[in-house]
Design an enzyme around this catalytic site. Structure first.
Site, short mmCIF file in Angstrom:
data_model
loop_
_atom_site.label_atom_id
_atom_site.label_comp_id
_atom_site.label_asym_id
_atom_site.label_seq_id
_atom_site.Cartn_x
_atom_site.Cartn_y
_atom_site.Cartn_z
N HIS A 62 -10.56 2.16 -1.90
CA HIS A 62 -10.21 0.79 -2.29
C HIS A 62 -9.99 0.74 -3.79
O HIS A 62 -10.52 1.55 -4.54
CB HIS A 62 -11.30 -0.20 -1.87
CG HIS A 62 -12.51 -0.19 -2.76
ND1 HIS A 62 -12.56 -0.90 -3.94
CD2 HIS A 62 -13.68 0.46 -2.66
CE1 HIS A 62 -13.75 -0.70 -4.51
NE2 HIS A 62 -14.44 0.14 -3.77
N CYS A 63 -9.20 -0.26 -4.20
CA CYS A 63 -9.11 -0.61 -5.63
C CYS A 63 -9.48 -2.07 -5.70
O CYS A 63 -10.31 -2.54 -4.92
CB CYS A 63 -7.74 -0.28 -6.21
SG CYS A 63 -6.37 -1.04 -5.32
N ALA A 64 -8.90 -2.83 -6.61
CA ALA A 64 -9.26 -4.25 -6.71
C ALA A 64 -8.72 -5.03 -5.52
O ALA A 64 -9.42 -5.85 -4.94
CB ALA A 64 -8.76 -4.84 -8.02
#
Ligand SMILES: [Zn+2]
Length: 129
Positions: free
Chosen positions: A69-71
């Site tokens: 995941h990222c933001a």
């Protein structure tokens, strides 16, 4: 051997997060230092991700499911997950069966009221989500 990417929702992830075979890979960059993070997640920032693929593979030895995941999981998360899949396909079977992306990323996780960790340990040693 993982062949394709799939998506996982925060509620699906929370139901499997105690499984010791799962690793959560946070590919946000500097935001991790001032935002919180998902407990126990590993930090492999997107800006150095491709250089650190061998490190990542070593860090997840014994795990069979990776959740990136990222933001927002719109750009960095999926692109790092794809880099990792490409790397896996060039490597001997490392025992990774599933490569997934957390839908809506860390921001979606936090907005859904899921628990976050605010420790400053690197790596995060908390595993209770
Ligand atoms: Zn932590």
């Amino acid at each position: 051997m993982a062949r394709s990417l799939s998506y996982i929702t925060p509620s699906q992830l929370i139901s499997i997060t105690r499984n010791p075979k799962i690793a959560i890979i946070d590919v946000r960059d500097e935001e991790r230092s001032y935002d919180a993070h998902i407990a126990g997640s590993l930090h492999f920032p997107s800006d150095t991700f491709s250089e650190r693929l061998p490190d990542l593979l070593r860090s997840v030895r014994g795990r069979d499911t990776l959740v990136f995941h990222c933001a927002l999981s719109k750009v960095r998360g999926p692109s790092c997950a794809r880099l990792f899949l490409d790397y896996l396909s060039e490597t001997k079977d490392a025992g990774i069966k599933n490569v997934m992306i957390l839908e809506r990323g860390f921001n979606g996780w936090q907005a859904a009221g899921r628990p976050v960790c605010r420790c400053t340990d690197a790596p995060c040693k908390t595993h209770d989500v």
